[in-house]
Design a protein around this motif. Structure first.
Motif, PDB file in Angstrom:
ATOM      1  N   VAL A 140       0.876  -1.178   0.000  1.00 50.34           N
ATOM      2  CA  VAL A 140       0.000   0.000   0.000  1.00 50.34           C
ATOM      3  C   VAL A 140       0.908   1.221   0.000  1.00 50.34           C
ATOM      4  CG1 VAL A 140      -1.655   1.299   1.396  1.00 50.34           C
ATOM      5  CG2 VAL A 140      -1.861  -1.186   1.212  1.00 50.34           C
ATOM      6  N   ARG A 141       0.733   2.098  -0.960  1.00 52.25           N
ATOM      7  CA  ARG A 141       1.542   3.323  -1.025  1.00 52.25           C
ATOM      8  C   ARG A 141       0.683   4.510  -0.595  1.00 52.25           C
ATOM      9  NH1 ARG A 141       6.260   2.073  -2.957  1.00 52.25           N
ATOM     10  NH2 ARG A 141       6.487   0.332  -4.378  1.00 52.25           N
ATOM     11  N   VAL A 142       1.156   5.223   0.439  1.00 45.75           N
ATOM     12  CA  VAL A 142       0.449   6.411   0.910  1.00 45.75           C
ATOM     13  C   VAL A 142       1.043   7.643   0.243  1.00 45.75           C
ATOM     14  CG1 VAL A 142      -0.233   5.343   3.099  1.00 45.75           C
ATOM     15  CG2 VAL A 142       1.927   6.607   2.967  1.00 45.75           C
ATOM     16  N   GLN A 143       0.400   8.773   0.425  1.00 43.93           N
ATOM     17  CA  GLN A 143       0.861  10.012  -0.205  1.00 43.93           C
ATOM     18  C   GLN A 143       2.307  10.312   0.169  1.00 43.93           C
ATOM     19  OE1 GLN A 143      -2.188  12.805   1.091  1.00 43.93           O
ATOM     20  NE2 GLN A 143      -3.054  12.772  -0.968  1.00 43.93           N
ATOM     21  N   THR A 144       2.989  10.981  -0.731  1.00 43.74           N
ATOM     22  CA  THR A 144       4.404  11.309  -0.556  1.00 43.74           C
ATOM     23  C   THR A 144       4.643  12.011   0.779  1.00 43.74           C
ATOM     24  OG1 THR A 144       4.682  11.479  -2.941  1.00 43.74           O
ATOM     25  CG2 THR A 144       6.369  12.525  -1.567  1.00 43.74           C
ATOM     26  N   GLY A 145       5.579  11.454   1.549  1.00 45.73           N
ATOM     27  CA  GLY A 145       5.954  12.031   2.840  1.00 45.73           C
ATOM     28  C   GLY A 145       5.084  11.600   3.999  1.00 45.73           C
ATOM     29  N   HIS A 146       4.017  10.857   3.745  1.00 45.22           N
ATOM     30  CA  HIS A 146       3.105  10.462   4.822  1.00 45.22           C
ATOM     31  C   HIS A 146       3.492   9.142   5.491  1.00 45.22           C
ATOM     32  CE1 HIS A 146      -0.528  13.120   3.505  1.00 45.22           C
ATOM     33  NE2 HIS A 146       0.608  13.795   3.570  1.00 45.22           N
ATOM     34  N   GLY A 147       4.413   8.402   4.907  1.00 44.61           N
ATOM     35  CA  GLY A 147       4.825   7.139   5.521  1.00 44.61           C
ATOM     36  C   GLY A 147       5.341   7.329   6.936  1.00 44.61           C
ATOM     37  N   SER A 148       6.002   8.455   7.187  1.00 45.78           N
ATOM     38  CA  SER A 148       6.566   8.719   8.513  1.00 45.78           C
ATOM     39  C   SER A 148       5.499   8.943   9.583  1.00 45.78           C
ATOM     40  CB  SER A 148       7.507   9.921   8.459  1.00 45.78           C
ATOM     41  OG  SER A 148       6.788  11.081   8.065  1.00 45.78           O
ATOM     42  N   ARG A 149       4.257   9.110   9.178  1.00 43.81           N
ATOM     43  CA  ARG A 149       3.167   9.240  10.152  1.00 43.81           C
ATOM     44  C   ARG A 149       2.859   7.902  10.826  1.00 43.81           C
ATOM     45  NH1 ARG A 149      -1.280  12.903   6.851  1.00 43.81           N
ATOM     46  NH2 ARG A 149       0.052  14.743   6.604  1.00 43.81           N
ATOM     47  N   PHE A 150       3.269   6.823  10.188  1.00 46.54           N
ATOM     48  CA  PHE A 150       2.980   5.480  10.669  1.00 46.54           C
ATOM     49  C   PHE A 150       4.171   4.944  11.455  1.00 46.54           C
ATOM     50  CE2 PHE A 150       0.196   6.349   7.162  1.00 46.54           C
ATOM     51  CZ  PHE A 150      -1.017   5.774   7.540  1.00 46.54           C
ATOM     52  N   PRO A 151       3.932   3.960  12.333  1.00 51.77           N
ATOM     53  CA  PRO A 151       5.027   3.436  13.167  1.00 51.77           C
ATOM     54  C   PRO A 151       6.180   2.864  12.350  1.00 51.77           C
ATOM     55  CG  PRO A 151       2.905   2.699  14.002  1.00 51.77           C
ATOM     56  CD  PRO A 151       2.651   3.344  12.670  1.00 51.77           C
ATOM     57  N   THR A 152       7.339   2.843  12.972  1.00 46.66           N
ATOM     58  CA  THR A 152       8.519   2.223  12.389  1.00 46.66           C
ATOM     59  C   THR A 152       8.499   0.740  12.736  1.00 46.66           C
ATOM     60  OG1 THR A 152       9.774   4.260  12.604  1.00 46.66           O
ATOM     61  CG2 THR A 152      11.044   2.224  12.405  1.00 46.66           C
ATOM     62  N   ILE A 153       8.737  -0.079  11.757  1.00 47.28           N
ATOM     63  CA  ILE A 153       8.830  -1.524  11.970  1.00 47.28           C
ATOM     64  C   ILE A 153      10.309  -1.845  12.139  1.00 47.28           C
ATOM     65  CG2 ILE A 153       8.421  -3.785  10.931  1.00 47.28           C
ATOM     66  CD1 ILE A 153       5.825  -2.325  11.647  1.00 47.28           C
ATOM     67  N   GLU A 154      10.686  -2.276  13.350  1.00 49.15           N
ATOM     68  CA  GLU A 154      12.100  -2.513  13.647  1.00 49.15           C
ATOM     69  C   GLU A 154      12.462  -3.987  13.689  1.00 49.15           C
ATOM     70  OE1 GLU A 154      12.137  -0.415  17.325  1.00 49.15           O
ATOM     71  OE2 GLU A 154      12.626   1.494  16.376  1.00 49.15           O
ATOM     72  N   GLU A 155      11.533  -4.817  14.110  1.00 47.36           N
ATOM     73  CA  GLU A 155      11.782  -6.253  14.261  1.00 47.36           C
ATOM     74  C   GLU A 155      10.881  -7.034  13.309  1.00 47.36           C
ATOM     75  OE1 GLU A 155      14.138  -7.331  16.342  1.00 47.36           O
ATOM     76  OE2 GLU A 155      14.548  -5.312  17.093  1.00 47.36           O
ATOM     77  N   ASP A 156      11.265  -8.266  13.030  1.00 47.66           N
ATOM     78  CA  ASP A 156      10.485  -9.102  12.106  1.00 47.66           C
ATOM     79  C   ASP A 156       9.055  -9.334  12.572  1.00 47.66           C
ATOM     80  OD1 ASP A 156      12.614  -9.326  10.389  1.00 47.66           O
ATOM     81  OD2 ASP A 156      13.261 -11.272  11.149  1.00 47.66           O
ATOM     82  N   ASP A 157       8.832  -9.286  13.885  1.00 45.63           N
ATOM     83  CA  ASP A 157       7.480  -9.561  14.387  1.00 45.63           C
ATOM     84  C   ASP A 157       6.695  -8.293  14.734  1.00 45.63           C
ATOM     85  OD1 ASP A 157       8.944  -8.887  16.625  1.00 45.63           O
ATOM     86  OD2 ASP A 157       8.190 -10.526  17.863  1.00 45.63           O
ATOM     87  N   ASP A 158       7.216  -7.118  14.413  1.00 47.18           N
ATOM     88  CA  ASP A 158       6.477  -5.869  14.629  1.00 47.18           C
ATOM     89  C   ASP A 158       5.323  -5.762  13.636  1.00 47.18           C
ATOM     90  OD1 ASP A 158       8.255  -5.145  16.608  1.00 47.18           O
ATOM     91  OD2 ASP A 158       9.274  -3.608  15.418  1.00 47.18           O
ATOM     92  N   TRP A 159       4.254  -5.095  14.047  1.00 48.64           N
ATOM     93  CA  TRP A 159       3.116  -4.869  13.150  1.00 48.64           C
ATOM     94  C   TRP A 159       2.267  -3.733  13.693  1.00 48.64           C
ATOM     95  CZ3 TRP A 159      -2.171  -5.610  14.398  1.00 48.64           C
ATOM     96  CH2 TRP A 159      -2.403  -6.152  15.680  1.00 48.64           C
ATOM     97  N   PHE A 160       1.428  -3.196  12.818  1.00 54.71           N
ATOM     98  CA  PHE A 160       0.392  -2.261  13.254  1.00 54.71           C
ATOM     99  C   PHE A 160      -0.824  -2.438  12.352  1.00 54.71           C
ATOM    100  CE2 PHE A 160       3.271   0.278  10.544  1.00 54.71           C
ATOM    101  CZ  PHE A 160       2.397   0.861   9.635  1.00 54.71           C
ATOM    102  N   PRO A 161      -2.012  -2.175  12.898  1.00 55.57           N
ATOM    103  CA  PRO A 161      -3.225  -2.346  12.107  1.00 55.57           C
ATOM    104  C   PRO A 161      -3.504  -1.115  11.257  1.00 55.57           C
ATOM    105  CG  PRO A 161      -3.804  -1.720  14.341  1.00 55.57           C
ATOM    106  CD  PRO A 161      -2.296  -1.837  14.299  1.00 55.57           C
ATOM    107  N   ILE A 162      -3.951  -1.338  10.032  1.00 54.49           N
ATOM    108  CA  ILE A 162      -4.436  -0.228   9.223  1.00 54.49           C
ATOM    109  C   ILE A 162      -5.789  -0.620   8.638  1.00 54.49           C
ATOM    110  CG2 ILE A 162      -2.183   0.750   8.661  1.00 54.49           C
ATOM    111  CD1 ILE A 162      -2.480  -0.445   5.843  1.00 54.49           C
ATOM    112  N   ALA A 163      -6.556   0.395   8.343  1.00 53.79           N
ATOM    113  CA  ALA A 163      -7.847   0.211   7.692  1.00 53.79           C
ATOM    114  C   ALA A 163      -7.846   1.039   6.426  1.00 53.79           C
ATOM    115  CB  ALA A 163      -8.975   0.657   8.617  1.00 53.79           C
TER     116      ALA A 163
END
Length: 122
Positions: A24-47
């Protein structure tokens, strides 16, 4: 897995996706609004939500700039095609709440002013 959350993480789809796309590609520059995935088991929910109010829940398992790697059709939702401009939001879902309920949350201490009691006499 380690749940990651941010406040006010939202954007719009930068490009349309099919029901089987896993990026999923969000608008330019908006990726930083979402959490950073640091580990293989990290995740966050999106709708993702379209103009008809159809919602698909996804599990984001990677983020590189404005590109989010996702697992589609989570929490009983159905994968579907979405159009550029549809909403992409990090939302607290039932699965995320269940994970939070299973671990302690530490919040920073807040300083609170002492209460003042005022007595009014007739």
């Amino acid at each position: 897995m380690s749940l990651k959350l941010n406040n006010n993480a939202r954007s719009l789809l930068a490009t349309s996706i099919s029901a089987i796309d896993t990026t999923v590609r969000v608008q330019t520059g908006h990726g930083s609004r979402f959490p950073t995935i640091e580990e293989d088991d990290d995740w966050f929910p999106i709708a993702l939500e379209n103009e008809l109010g159809e919602i698909e829940y996804m599990r984001c398992t990677g983020r590189s700039g404005d590109a989010l790697a996702v697992r589609r059709g989570q929490e009983g939702s159905q994968p579907r095609a979405y159009t550029a401009g549809d909403a992409v939001e990090l939302r607290l879902t039932a699965a995320a709440a269940a994970e939070l309920a299973g671990r302690a949350i530490t919040l920073p201490l807040m300083s609170v002013a002492p209460a003042v009691i005022v007595t009014v006499e007739d």
